[in-house]
Design a protein around this motif. Sequence first.
Motif, PDB file in Angstrom:
ATOM      1  N   GLN A  84     -62.706 -20.394 -53.580  1.00  0.00           N
ATOM      2  CA  GLN A  84     -63.778 -20.985 -54.396  1.00  0.00           C
ATOM      3  C   GLN A  84     -64.720 -21.705 -53.435  1.00  0.00           C
ATOM      4  O   GLN A  84     -64.608 -22.898 -53.172  1.00  0.00           O
ATOM      5  CB  GLN A  84     -63.166 -21.914 -55.440  1.00  0.00           C
ATOM      6  N   GLN A  86     -67.897 -22.548 -53.320  1.00  0.00           N
ATOM      7  CA  GLN A  86     -68.798 -23.643 -53.703  1.00  0.00           C
ATOM      8  C   GLN A  86     -68.052 -24.972 -53.767  1.00  0.00           C
ATOM      9  O   GLN A  86     -68.579 -26.021 -53.382  1.00  0.00           O
ATOM     10  CB  GLN A  86     -69.447 -23.351 -55.071  1.00  0.00           C
ATOM     11  N   GLN A  87     -66.813 -24.926 -54.216  1.00  0.00           N
ATOM     12  CA  GLN A  87     -66.006 -26.146 -54.327  1.00  0.00           C
ATOM     13  C   GLN A  87     -65.215 -26.445 -53.047  1.00  0.00           C
ATOM     14  O   GLN A  87     -64.538 -27.469 -52.956  1.00  0.00           O
ATOM     15  CB  GLN A  87     -65.006 -26.014 -55.495  1.00  0.00           C
ATOM     16  N   GLN A  89     -62.521 -24.886 -51.903  1.00  0.00           N
ATOM     17  CA  GLN A  89     -61.099 -24.939 -52.216  1.00  0.00           C
ATOM     18  C   GLN A  89     -60.531 -23.536 -52.415  1.00  0.00           C
ATOM     19  O   GLN A  89     -61.276 -22.572 -52.640  1.00  0.00           O
ATOM     20  CB  GLN A  89     -60.841 -25.800 -53.450  1.00  0.00           C
TER      21      GLN A  89
END
Length: 392
Positions: A84, A86-87, A89
């Motif tokens: 992920q 953008q996050q 993570q």
Amino acid sequence: MHPIVIIGSGMAGYAAAREFRKLNPEHELIMVCADEAVNYAKPTLSNALVGKKAPEQIGLGDAAKMSTQLNMRIETQTWVKEIQSQQHQLLLEKNGQQSIQAYSKLVLAVGANPVRLAIAGDGSDDIHVVNNLKDYTAFRKNLDQHQDKRVVILGAGLIGCEFANDLQNTEHQVTVIDLAAQPLARLIPAHVASSFQEKLEQTGIVFVLGTTVEKVTQVDAGDYQITLANGQFLVADVVLSAVGLQPNLELAKATDIHCSRGILTNVLLETNQADIYAIGDCAEVNGLLLPYVMPIMQQARALAKTLNGQNTQVHYPAMPVAVKTPAAPLTVLPAPIDVDVTWETEQLEDGMIAKAMDNQNNVRGFVLLGATAAKQRLSLTKLVPDLIPTAV
């Protein structure tokens, strides 16, 4: 500050961790891998028989030892289900349980998998590939079950020839099959390949070239009949495929990371996604895909500095590749594929020196065949310009 996370426990992953720890002993470092994370030198697999090394002797350290040595948390048997980006993570899965792992920087050291040919027959599923220690353990176990020791190798590239030499030196009967007209077709010119092939044939290795395998069929007593496209038939106890590697791109593609033959990076080893890097057999750096030890080490040293806050471009000096075929000692420095070269060859009593010359009469690569020629490695390497420009 979130940890730096490395996905993959192969040579590239461990090299990146080791080089980073030389610069920064404290920043949290995590390695995530789907296997047991045993640290070993992959090139040793293709000459372990001659070296009398059993599979269990090849590992240099298990996950516990490497975790202590590198002050790094190692998550074994753990799958990265999703990046992920953008996050910053990862979605992980271990023992059926999912969890989230944050990262500040992410290193993809996901390697490459063996290319598998589409081969008919009820024996095709029994064809071995050797790309890791687990594969090699299964291959050796199968070898030990057969007294006739007849081995057919698909692929006369670097790995196929190394395994052929290793097996022949341990009293196996080896036949090597390749669609190309010569061994090492992508690495060396035809006139050197002819001499190289002759030296290997003198040890008893048989080359069947210009054809491919159509079918592998089980016959009596665990033997396999191999049907070739040219109509020829062979019988073997064990079949090994060594026709090349394909970088693992699935995770990168699912994260919208740009890929071509490999995961595309610039000379900082950055992908198009912020704080995500690629290294090793999976990384295509400025158009170059170099699945060899020395480029991986160069990448690891540069990336470690970048991860530690000092942006450092990977720099490729001339890096000859030593082919582990003692019957025909060979050192190769391939010329860049976008450079037109002509070959200048000097015949020696035990081999030859072949230099790839560009149209300005500069040495752009070379092939050294035989022990005498090998002595020219250092002096010739100094004449060859760097392989990759150091501009982003």
